[in-house]
Design an enzyme around this catalytic site. Structure first.
Site, PDB file in Angstrom:
ATOM      1  N   LYS A 184      62.228 -53.063 -24.909  1.00  0.00           N
ATOM      2  CA  LYS A 184      62.963 -51.840 -24.559  1.00  0.00           C
ATOM      3  C   LYS A 184      64.379 -51.971 -25.138  1.00  0.00           C
ATOM      4  CE  LYS A 184      63.166 -48.965 -20.472  1.00  0.00           C
ATOM      5  NZ  LYS A 184      62.860 -47.678 -21.071  1.00  0.00           N
TER       6      LYS A 184
HETATM    7  N1  PMP Z   1      57.327 -45.708 -23.057  1.00  0.00           N
HETATM    8  C1  PMP Z   1      58.636 -45.645 -23.282  1.00  0.00           C
HETATM    9  C2  PMP Z   1      59.125 -45.480 -24.679  1.00  0.00           C
HETATM   10  C3  PMP Z   1      59.546 -45.712 -22.208  1.00  0.00           C
HETATM   11  O1  PMP Z   1      60.866 -45.625 -22.421  1.00  0.00           O
HETATM   12  C4  PMP Z   1      59.039 -45.832 -20.897  1.00  0.00           C
HETATM   13  C5  PMP Z   1      59.992 -45.876 -19.724  1.00  0.00           C
HETATM   14  N2  PMP Z   1      60.420 -47.173 -19.442  1.00  0.00           N
HETATM   15  C6  PMP Z   1      57.658 -45.910 -20.715  1.00  0.00           C
HETATM   16  C7  PMP Z   1      56.818 -45.841 -21.817  1.00  0.00           C
HETATM   17  C8  PMP Z   1      57.053 -46.106 -19.344  1.00  0.00           C
HETATM   18  O2  PMP Z   1      57.276 -47.425 -18.920  1.00  0.00           O
HETATM   19  P1  PMP Z   1      57.422 -47.770 -17.375  1.00  0.00           P
HETATM   20  O3  PMP Z   1      56.205 -47.259 -16.725  1.00  0.00           O
HETATM   21  O4  PMP Z   1      57.511 -49.256 -17.328  1.00  0.00           O
HETATM   22  O5  PMP Z   1      58.653 -47.105 -16.907  1.00  0.00           O
END
Ligand code: PMP
Length: 302
Positions: A152
């Site tokens: 991320k």
């Molecule tokens: N894909 C992206 C690009 C994101 O930014 C997020 C948000 N964190 C998600 C998927 C979903 O991930 P999560 O369920 O861990 O929030």
């Protein structure tokens, strides 16, 4: 007054400021998390706190950021921050580990790192009650060999922002992004699920998607609570058009039903039965009301 964790201490939010010369500000060299805390039963119920920090460490490892805290220390700091801010409503918590050096020049090694955490009240990010209208983005999802999508990384969100902005400017609520080879990857900040003939399908993580925590939880809940298996496999754009149900998952998005894609109505244009069952189970858990999943919640008394 709001507080943030900055340079090793909890400080007034207004004092949590970085220099314009900070490496992460210039080059996008930070990694972050988005964590939700649900206000319920007079507590902030922080969802999957340990799991989020585990992913933060993985992201940090990929782009060579050293985090000078353990996961347990970060959990304790977060709990303290939630208490100090004292919000009595749903919140969003944002830890960022970043290249803090004030230095011109690219690279990842020999550069100081730091970590900050801030939080803010936060409601719905996408509609969860009537379904959203989405489009396929003209922007392709960044490839793991360009900027690792499973990390991320702050700089990666230029890609997501291009897609989101294009969608909003064209009157849609969100974008779905395809990988360079044309297969479905994910939304600008969400993973996607398809329901076909009572089964769940989602693109594999290797399709340049984030290792979504909500995605993993939904796969588990579908199996354990509804007896529905999820097939992780390549998905074509046109398969989205003929799905019975479609929904996004994410910390921000929660479980957001998709009403239409590229101006084609999904299913009957209402929230489908599987989406709706999963929503009910999910919201019960995140509010700390399901003892079986208490391990996913860190309750913080305010
Ligand atoms: N894909 C992206 C690009 C994101 O930014 C997020 C948000 N964190 C998600 C998927 C979903 O991930 P999560 O369920 O861990 O929030």
């Amino acid at each position: 007054m709001n507080f943030a964790f900055f340079e090793g201490r909890i400080v007034p939010f207004a004092d949590a400021k970085i220099s314009v010369m900070t490496h992460a500000f210039n080059y996008g060299t930070g990694v972050f998390e988005g964590i939700r805390g649900y206000w319920s039963n007079n507590k902030i119920n922080v969802l999957m706190l340990g799991e989020h920090y585990k992913r933060l460490f993985n992201s940090a490892k990929i782009i060579k950021i050293k985090i000078n805290y353990t996961i347990d220390q970060l959990i304790d700091i977060t709990i303290e921050l939630v208490k100090r801010n004292g919000y009595r409503e749903d919140v969003y918590i944002r830890p960022i580990a970043y290249k803090s050096h004030e230095r011109i020049g690219l690279g990842l090694t020999g550069i100081d790192d730091d970590l900050t955490i801030y939080m803010a009240p936060f409601g719905e990010y996408l509609d969860i009650s009537k379904g959203i209208n989405i489009c396929t983005s003209t922007w392709r999802k960044i490839d793991d060999n360009i900027i690792p999508a499973r990390a991320k990384v702050t700089g990666m969100y230029v890609n997501s922002s291009l897609a989101k902005s294009e969608a909003l400017e064209n009157g849609f609520d969100e974008a779905i992004m395809l990988s360079t080879d044309g297969h479905v990857a994910e939304g600008s900040g969400e993973n996607i699920f398809i329901v076909r003939d009572g089964r769940l399908i989602t693109p594999p993580i290797t399709e340049n998607t984030l290792e979504g925590l909500t995605r993993a939880l939904i796969i588990e809940l579908a199996k354990d609570e509804l007896g529905i298996d999820t097939k992780e496999r390549t998905v074509d754009r046109t398969e989205l058009f003929i799905a019975d149900e479609l929904f996004f998952t994410g910390t921000g998005a929660q479980i957001s039903p998709i009403r239409s894609i590229d101006k084609r109505v999904v299913g009957l244009g209402t929230i489908g039965p599987i989406t709706s069952k999963l929503q009910k189970i999910y919201f019960d858990i995140v509010k700390g009301n399901n003892p079986k999943y208490k391990h996913l919640i860190t309750p913080v008394e305010i």
